[in-house]
Design a protein around this motif. Sequence first.
Motif, mmCIF file in Angstrom:
data_model
loop_
_atom_site.group_PDB
_atom_site.id
_atom_site.type_symbol
_atom_site.label_atom_id
_atom_site.label_comp_id
_atom_site.label_asym_id
_atom_site.label_seq_id
_atom_site.Cartn_x
_atom_site.Cartn_y
_atom_site.Cartn_z
ATOM 1 N N TRP A 39 0.768 -1.135 0.163
ATOM 2 C CA TRP A 39 0.803 0.012 -0.025
ATOM 3 C C TRP A 39 0.678 1.436 0.012
ATOM 4 C CZ3 TRP A 39 -4.211 1.327 -2.087
ATOM 5 C CH2 TRP A 39 -4.381 2.597 -1.524
ATOM 6 N N GLY A 40 1.962 1.206 -1.401
ATOM 7 C CA GLY A 40 2.654 2.265 -1.366
ATOM 8 C C GLY A 40 2.951 2.948 -0.015
ATOM 9 N N ALA A 41 3.620 1.913 1.023
ATOM 10 C CA ALA A 41 4.407 2.096 2.386
ATOM 11 C C ALA A 41 6.274 2.456 1.590
ATOM 12 C CB ALA A 41 4.652 1.459 2.978
ATOM 13 N N ILE A 42 6.664 1.933 0.104
ATOM 14 C CA ILE A 42 7.808 2.264 -0.305
ATOM 15 C C ILE A 42 7.880 2.854 -1.431
ATOM 16 C CG2 ILE A 42 9.672 1.042 -0.943
ATOM 17 C CD1 ILE A 42 9.467 -1.006 0.983
ATOM 18 N N GLU A 43 6.699 2.136 -1.950
ATOM 19 C CA GLU A 43 6.657 2.944 -3.483
ATOM 20 C C GLU A 43 5.200 3.474 -4.066
ATOM 21 O OE1 GLU A 43 7.550 -0.507 -6.323
ATOM 22 O OE2 GLU A 43 9.060 1.618 -5.808
ATOM 23 N N ASN A 44 4.855 3.713 -4.693
ATOM 24 C CA ASN A 44 3.640 4.361 -5.236
ATOM 25 C C ASN A 44 3.643 3.151 -6.416
ATOM 26 O OD1 ASN A 44 1.959 4.942 -6.905
ATOM 27 N ND2 ASN A 44 2.516 7.168 -7.615
ATOM 28 N N PRO A 45 2.155 2.501 -6.093
ATOM 29 C CA PRO A 45 1.723 1.083 -6.272
ATOM 30 C C PRO A 45 0.811 1.689 -7.889
ATOM 31 C CG PRO A 45 -0.085 1.561 -4.757
ATOM 32 C CD PRO A 45 1.390 2.931 -4.961
ATOM 33 N N ILE A 46 0.585 2.114 -8.230
ATOM 34 C CA ILE A 46 0.105 2.413 -9.098
ATOM 35 C C ILE A 46 -0.058 3.424 -9.494
ATOM 36 C CG2 ILE A 46 -2.301 2.387 -10.149
ATOM 37 C CD1 ILE A 46 -3.447 0.995 -7.574
ATOM 38 N N PRO A 47 1.722 3.842 -11.096
ATOM 39 C CA PRO A 47 1.820 5.511 -11.025
ATOM 40 C C PRO A 47 0.605 5.571 -12.156
ATOM 41 C CG PRO A 47 3.770 3.990 -10.772
ATOM 42 C CD PRO A 47 2.664 2.882 -10.866
ATOM 43 N N GLY A 48 0.875 6.477 -11.721
ATOM 44 C CA GLY A 48 -0.827 7.202 -13.121
ATOM 45 C C GLY A 48 -2.072 7.264 -12.971
ATOM 46 N N TYR A 49 -1.933 6.670 -11.855
ATOM 47 C CA TYR A 49 -4.247 5.934 -11.095
ATOM 48 C C TYR A 49 -3.873 7.256 -10.783
ATOM 49 C CZ TYR A 49 -7.548 4.824 -8.759
ATOM 50 O OH TYR A 49 -8.921 4.056 -8.324
ATOM 51 N N GLY A 50 -5.913 7.570 -10.348
ATOM 52 C CA GLY A 50 -5.775 8.331 -9.013
ATOM 53 C C GLY A 50 -6.708 9.657 -9.972
ATOM 54 N N PHE A 51 -8.371 10.348 -9.418
ATOM 55 C CA PHE A 51 -9.072 11.276 -9.492
ATOM 56 C C PHE A 51 -8.424 12.996 -8.857
ATOM 57 C CE2 PHE A 51 -10.134 6.547 -10.821
ATOM 58 C CZ PHE A 51 -10.659 7.297 -12.137
ATOM 59 N N PRO A 52 -9.909 13.559 -9.155
ATOM 60 C CA PRO A 52 -9.555 14.754 -8.095
ATOM 61 C C PRO A 52 -10.156 14.307 -7.118
ATOM 62 C CG PRO A 52 -10.764 14.913 -10.234
ATOM 63 C CD PRO A 52 -10.571 13.399 -10.721
ATOM 64 N N LEU A 53 -10.309 15.591 -6.301
ATOM 65 C CA LEU A 53 -10.893 15.661 -4.658
ATOM 66 C C LEU A 53 -12.325 15.350 -4.903
ATOM 67 C CD1 LEU A 53 -9.938 15.109 -1.979
ATOM 68 C CD2 LEU A 53 -10.118 17.506 -1.917
ATOM 69 N N TRP A 54 -13.355 15.842 -5.955
ATOM 70 C CA TRP A 54 -14.260 15.904 -6.092
ATOM 71 C C TRP A 54 -14.968 14.150 -6.291
ATOM 72 C CZ3 TRP A 54 -17.062 14.293 -10.035
ATOM 73 C CH2 TRP A 54 -16.535 13.926 -11.132
ATOM 74 N N VAL A 55 -14.049 13.992 -6.924
ATOM 75 C CA VAL A 55 -14.771 12.022 -7.235
ATOM 76 C C VAL A 55 -14.271 11.651 -5.623
ATOM 77 C CG1 VAL A 55 -14.247 10.145 -8.620
ATOM 78 C CG2 VAL A 55 -14.058 12.627 -9.543
ATOM 79 N N VAL A 56 -13.297 11.631 -4.823
ATOM 80 C CA VAL A 56 -13.869 11.027 -3.615
ATOM 81 C C VAL A 56 -14.670 11.216 -2.794
ATOM 82 C CG1 VAL A 56 -12.471 11.497 -1.589
ATOM 83 C CG2 VAL A 56 -11.555 11.186 -3.470
ATOM 84 N N TYR A 57 -15.496 12.671 -2.683
ATOM 85 C CA TYR A 57 -16.323 13.236 -1.883
ATOM 86 C C TYR A 57 -17.832 12.398 -2.406
ATOM 87 C CZ TYR A 57 -13.794 15.909 0.718
ATOM 88 O OH TYR A 57 -13.441 16.727 1.954
ATOM 89 N N VAL A 58 -17.796 11.960 -3.636
ATOM 90 C CA VAL A 58 -19.160 11.336 -4.747
ATOM 91 C C VAL A 58 -19.044 9.618 -4.402
ATOM 92 C CG1 VAL A 58 -20.248 10.735 -6.715
ATOM 93 C CG2 VAL A 58 -19.583 13.068 -6.646
ATOM 94 N N VAL A 59 -17.908 9.299 -4.360
ATOM 95 C CA VAL A 59 -17.515 7.454 -3.384
ATOM 96 C C VAL A 59 -17.508 7.806 -2.409
ATOM 97 C CG1 VAL A 59 -16.138 5.781 -4.030
ATOM 98 C CG2 VAL A 59 -15.993 7.844 -5.843
ATOM 99 N N TRP A 60 -17.339 8.159 -2.118
ATOM 100 C CA TRP A 60 -17.278 8.971 -0.372
ATOM 101 C C TRP A 60 -19.325 8.310 -0.321
ATOM 102 C CZ3 TRP A 60 -18.818 13.072 2.556
ATOM 103 C CH2 TRP A 60 -18.541 13.062 4.498
ATOM 104 N N ILE A 61 -19.803 10.019 -0.375
ATOM 105 C CA ILE A 61 -21.572 9.262 -0.105
ATOM 106 C C ILE A 61 -21.882 8.377 -1.215
ATOM 107 C CG2 ILE A 61 -23.366 10.086 -0.824
ATOM 108 C CD1 ILE A 61 -21.543 12.848 -0.938
ATOM 109 N N SER A 62 -21.889 7.741 -2.630
ATOM 110 C CA SER A 62 -21.925 6.831 -2.662
ATOM 111 C C SER A 62 -21.915 5.141 -1.653
ATOM 112 C CB SER A 62 -21.124 6.598 -3.913
ATOM 113 O OG SER A 62 -21.636 7.525 -4.798
#
Length: 393
Positions: free
Chosen positions: A342-365
Amino acid sequence: MNSISVPNQRISSIDLVKGLAMLIMALDHVRDYVHAPAFLFNAADPEQTTLAIFFTRWVTHFCAPAFSFLAGLSAFMIGKRKPKNELSGFLLKRGLWLVFIELTVINFGWLFDLSFGTILLQVIWSLGISMIALAGLVYLPRKVILIFSLILIFGHNLLDNIQFDDSILWAMFHKLNIFMLSENLMFIAGYPIIPWIAVMSLGYCFGDFYDKSVDSSKRRKTFNLIGIGAIVLFVVLRWTNVYGDPILFQQYDRPGQDLVSFLNPTKYPPSLLFLLMTLGGTLLLLANSEKWKGKLVDFICTFGRVPFFFYIIHIYLIHLIAIGLVTLTGFVWEKNMVLAAWGAIENPIPGYGFPLWVVYVVWISVILVLYPICKKFDRYKQGNKDKWWLSYL
C-alpha cells in the motif's frame, strides 16, 4: 472497530459520535484508494498540499481517538452490571478477537494479497491491545487508572528521543516503523500502542459522568470545560513549541501553509498535542449533542450502533470500487490493486487517481450503499441479544 453495547439503554450522543467517527473515517479510506495525490504526497505536507486536501485529511484525525475513548467509556458502563472478573474476561476476549481480525480479515481487505506479504498493525490492532490492557487495569481504583492515563498521555513524548530503529518491539510500543522480515514479508507498525492504551483507559474513567445520579447539565458543563481547556492547551503548546510533539510547528511564506503546519501534530503515534486537539473536540461534541434529534441524527447513529460491522464491510467495498475504477481507467487490477505494501515504499499505481470531488462522490455512494445493510444488521442485533456471537460483530 469493536463496540461494547450497553445492555439496557443506549445513549444516543455516544452512538452519534461513534457514527460520525465511522463515516468520517470512511472518507479518509476512500481518499487512500481514489485520490490521485494520495499516491504522490502526504496530504498534510504544508509545502505540497492544498487546504481542501488537508482538511479532508485533518477531519479524519478525530476518528481513532474518539472511538478509543468511547470504547473505554462503554466498557465502564457495561462493567457497572458485571463483576470485575467478568468485565475483565469480556475485554480480554474482545481484545484478542480484534487483534486476530486485524491480522487476517482486515489485512486482506486492505491489500487483497493472498500471500499475506504485509503484516499491518493499524487501528483495530490498537483497540484490541488497549482492551487487553484495560482488562488488567479495571482491577485498580479508578483514581489510579486516571493517574496512569494522564501520565502516559502527557508524558509519553519524553520518549521521542529514544531510538531503537532495529527493534520491532519498540516500533510496536512507540515509534512507527517498517521492517522487511524477509524478502517477501513486510511488517508495518502503523499504530504503536503508547499512548492508545491510555486513551481507552481515560475513557473508562469518564464513565462515571454517565451515571444516573449525574445531572446532564453538569456533565455538559464539565465536558465543555475540559474540552475547551484541552484545545487551549493545544494552541499554547503548539504555538510555543515547548513540548508535546516531535515535529515542531513551522511558519512559512503563506498563511495557509502556517495553518496546515499548526493543525498537523503527529498521529503515529499520537502526540500529546494530537490528543489534546482531537479529544478536546470529541468532548465538546459529546457535551453538546445529547439533545440533538432528527432523521440525520438517526441516520448517523445507525452506523454508531454497528461500528465494527461497518468497519469491515466498508474496507472491502471501497477496495472493490477501486478495482472497478482502476479497470475503467485502463489499468490491470490484478497487478495494480493487489497491494503488497500500500505505497509504504513506492507508489503502487503510477498514473492512477481522480480529483478530490470524485473522492467525495465515491464516499457518499459508499455510505448510501452501506446504510440499509447496517440498518438491517442493527435491527437483527437488537432483536437477537441472546446470540453470543453477535457481540463479536
